[in-house]
Design a protein around this motif. Structure first.
Motif, PDB file in Angstrom:
ATOM      1  N   ALA A   1      17.575 -38.911  53.103  1.00 42.30           N
ATOM      2  CA  ALA A   1      16.912 -40.172  53.458  1.00 42.30           C
ATOM      3  C   ALA A   1      16.895 -41.112  52.249  1.00 42.30           C
ATOM      4  CB  ALA A   1      15.490 -39.904  53.942  1.00 42.30           C
ATOM      5  N   TYR A   2      16.660 -40.522  51.067  1.00 47.12           N
ATOM      6  CA  TYR A   2      16.657 -41.328  49.842  1.00 47.12           C
ATOM      7  C   TYR A   2      18.046 -41.927  49.593  1.00 47.12           C
ATOM      8  CZ  TYR A   2      16.992 -42.285  44.841  1.00 47.12           C
ATOM      9  OH  TYR A   2      17.237 -42.892  43.640  1.00 47.12           O
ATOM     10  N   ALA A   3      19.074 -41.104  49.754  1.00 46.58           N
ATOM     11  CA  ALA A   3      20.449 -41.600  49.546  1.00 46.58           C
ATOM     12  C   ALA A   3      20.764 -42.712  50.541  1.00 46.58           C
ATOM     13  CB  ALA A   3      21.452 -40.462  49.673  1.00 46.58           C
ATOM     14  N   ALA A   4      20.300 -42.516  51.783  1.00 47.73           N
ATOM     15  CA  ALA A   4      20.568 -43.535  52.806  1.00 47.73           C
ATOM     16  C   ALA A   4      19.850 -44.836  52.464  1.00 47.73           C
ATOM     17  CB  ALA A   4      20.123 -43.035  54.173  1.00 47.73           C
ATOM     18  N   GLU A   5      18.601 -44.713  52.025  1.00 48.30           N
ATOM     19  CA  GLU A   5      17.839 -45.934  51.675  1.00 48.30           C
ATOM     20  C   GLU A   5      18.459 -46.638  50.482  1.00 48.30           C
ATOM     21  OE1 GLU A   5      15.505 -47.545  53.299  1.00 48.30           O
ATOM     22  OE2 GLU A   5      15.842 -46.047  54.835  1.00 48.30           O
ATOM     23  N   ARG A   6      18.893 -45.852  49.509  1.00 50.24           N
ATOM     24  CA  ARG A   6      19.508 -46.454  48.333  1.00 50.24           C
ATOM     25  C   ARG A   6      20.826 -47.139  48.705  1.00 50.24           C
ATOM     26  NH1 ARG A   6      19.783 -43.457  42.419  1.00 50.24           N
ATOM     27  NH2 ARG A   6      21.690 -44.511  41.781  1.00 50.24           N
ATOM     28  N   THR A   7      21.579 -46.486  49.584  1.00 49.21           N
ATOM     29  CA  THR A   7      22.825 -47.088  50.060  1.00 49.21           C
ATOM     30  C   THR A   7      22.531 -48.365  50.845  1.00 49.21           C
ATOM     31  OG1 THR A   7      23.855 -44.920  50.205  1.00 49.21           O
ATOM     32  CG2 THR A   7      24.901 -46.690  51.460  1.00 49.21           C
ATOM     33  N   ARG A   8      21.475 -48.276  51.651  1.00 47.61           N
ATOM     34  CA  ARG A   8      21.087 -49.459  52.442  1.00 47.61           C
ATOM     35  C   ARG A   8      20.758 -50.634  51.506  1.00 47.61           C
ATOM     36  NH1 ARG A   8      17.929 -46.980  55.765  1.00 47.61           N
ATOM     37  NH2 ARG A   8      19.379 -46.981  57.496  1.00 47.61           N
TER      38      ARG A   8
ATOM     39  N   THR B   1      25.941 -49.752  56.369  1.00 43.07           N
ATOM     40  CA  THR B   1      25.323 -48.648  55.628  1.00 43.07           C
ATOM     41  C   THR B   1      25.788 -47.305  56.198  1.00 43.07           C
ATOM     42  OG1 THR B   1      23.361 -49.981  55.140  1.00 43.07           O
ATOM     43  CG2 THR B   1      23.118 -47.591  54.971  1.00 43.07           C
TER      44      THR B   1
ATOM     45  N   PHE C   1      21.135 -38.599  44.434  1.00 41.07           N
ATOM     46  CA  PHE C   1      21.807 -39.599  45.273  1.00 41.07           C
ATOM     47  C   PHE C   1      23.273 -39.220  45.464  1.00 41.07           C
ATOM     48  CE2 PHE C   1      24.516 -43.444  45.166  1.00 41.07           C
ATOM     49  CZ  PHE C   1      24.203 -43.963  46.411  1.00 41.07           C
TER      50      PHE C   1
END
Lengths: 200, 243
Positions: free
Chosen positions: B52-59, A61, A148
């Motif tokens: 943080a949202y982008a990271a969670e979505r990527t995760r 990630t 995003f």
């Protein structure tokens, strides 16, 4: 067993930046090639299979985010870079549990060429994560995708192209509109601000 | 706020999209204006939340690819293991089949059949009974063993030496699927003190093997091998293949 074609780091970076199926194939290639090494490392350092899975996904990630944000400069091989991130993730994790005796020495060795300081890289507790995702999903039409893409480091031209806007300016206007909606949510929902303090 | 900065102005400042002059002016105001400081801080927090949202979505995306791919790989491994298991099972069956085909224990009757040759015609026909005996031997030599059995049984007493007649009757009965009759007739010849006794032992041994009475056949074959008499070589070979 069939030997898979070797894909260059440059092609992998390009594929990950492109997103979609191309990105998925690049990730699958990295999983095949690098996951066994990371798992072996974690097992050698007191972890189990589940730890190996978590650490590898966390590292992958971070790698994807760093590539999208152009933070990976290609100064080291992609596999080496990913492995160094994984080692950093693992030592950070065991530092919390105090399981590793040689961690400081190892962290110093593994982190010398990799910047792991992106603020959003740490994982968020499961319940908070759900709140975060729900807030963004409810901001309005296309807001989740636009924000995003914007937070992933794409420029406005790319966002316009990917999100279906006629121009970069239109994408920019949409981004600001979505951010305003987020501000409104922050006013109504102070838990969102607290959420940032709960990054672990 | 001293100046009414818009939402977009603050975004432009954080994105470093202002001109040098705009930035200097903005920062001068920012230094003195608490409300502007609060507004900028709020923008920074919103950016962090978005990151943080982008990271969670990527995760989530990475986890999806990882889990699907690992499951697929695991499925391939299971599939390969299944193929390997199936191949192993086929191999076991082939080996078992080969073993069954070649194993003396499983093929004792077949082994006996493979060593069977009709006792040769040593009859010289003379006198009034010659036609009946000739007819019987003709049926025997032609492999018409049931017919030969009936004709042998109908021969008048004394037509043929009893031990020889029993030898022909026994071998014919063995081939006609009448092992009890064969055993009875051949045993008499085998126990006799005539020149036909070794042949009687040989065919009696084959009769026992046909009935899987290996333990009864072995002493007869051992005797034939040791004495170096009738069918010595065949008896030795047969013994070596018996369980």
């Amino acid at each position: 067993m069939f030997r898979k074609n070797i894909i260059t780091d440059e092609a992998l970076v390009k594929s990950i930046s492109a997103g979609g199926r191309s990105e998925a194939r690049a990730l699958e290639y990295l999983i095949d090639k690098e996951y066994p090494k990371v798992l072996h490392f974690v097992l050698q350092h007191g972890g189990n299979d589940a730890d190996g899975d978590d650490v590898f996904q966390e590292a992958l990630t971070a790698l994807v985010l760093n590539i999208r944000r152009s933070q990976y400069k290609g100064e080291s091989a992609l596999g080496t870079y990913l492995f160094a991130i994984a080692k950093g993730v693992w030592f950070k994790r065991i530092r919390k549990t105090g399981r590793d005796r040689d961690r400081d020495q190892e962290v110093g060795r593994s982190s010398e060429t990799v910047d792991l300081s992106t603020p959003e890289t740490p994982m968020i507790a499961a319940d908070k994560r759900q709140t975060l995702l729900e807030v963004f999903e409810n901001l309005g039409e296309k807001c989740p995708d636009v924000l995003f893409l914007w937070a992933s480091g794409y420029n406005m031209e790319e966002i316009a192209l990917r999100a279906g806007y006629s121009s970069a300016q239109a994408a920019m206007n949409r981004k600001n509109k979505c951010l305003k909606a987020l501000h409104a949510q922050m006013d109504d929902n102070p838990i969102l601000v607290d959420l940032l303090k709960n990054l672990r | 706020m001293k100046n009414q900065y818009t939402f977009e102005d603050i975004e432009a400042y954080l994105a470093e999209e202002q001109t040098e002059e705009e930035r200097r002016s903005f920062e001068a105001d920012l230094e003195d204006d608490v409300r502007l400081q609060e507004a900028v801080e709020k923008h920074r927090l919103a950016h962090q939340l978005t990151s943080a949202y982008a990271a969670e979505r990527t995760r989530g995306q990475v986890a999806g690819v990882f889990n699907a791919h690992r499951k697929q790989e695991s499925g391939r491994m299971i599939s390969m293991r299944r193929w390997a298991a199936a191949a192993a099972a086929v191999l076991v069956l082939l080996v078992a089949g080969y073993w069954m085909m070649s194993s003396p224990q499983q093929s004792v009757p077949a082994l006996a059949t493979s060593y069977f040759e009709p006792y040769p015609d040593r009859v010289t026909t003379m006198g009034s009974e010659a036609d009946a005996l000739t007819e019987a031997m003709a049926a025997y030599n032609a492999g018409r063993y049931e017919e030969a059995l009936a004709l042998f049984g109908a021969l008048p007493e004394g037509t043929l030496q009893i031990e020889l007649l029993n030898l022909y009757t026994g071998t014919a009965a063995l081939q006609a699927g009448q092992p009890d009759l064969a055993e009875q007739a051949l045993a008499q010849t085998a126990r006799s003190a005539t020149a036909y006794a070794p042949a009687g032992q040989w065919y009696l041994a084959l009769t026992y093997l046909q009935q899987k009475k290996t333990a009864l056949a072995k002493p007869l074959l051992e005797e034939l091998r040791q004495e170096g008499a009738y069918k010595q070589k065949s008896a030795g070979e047969l013994l070596d293949q018996l369980p």
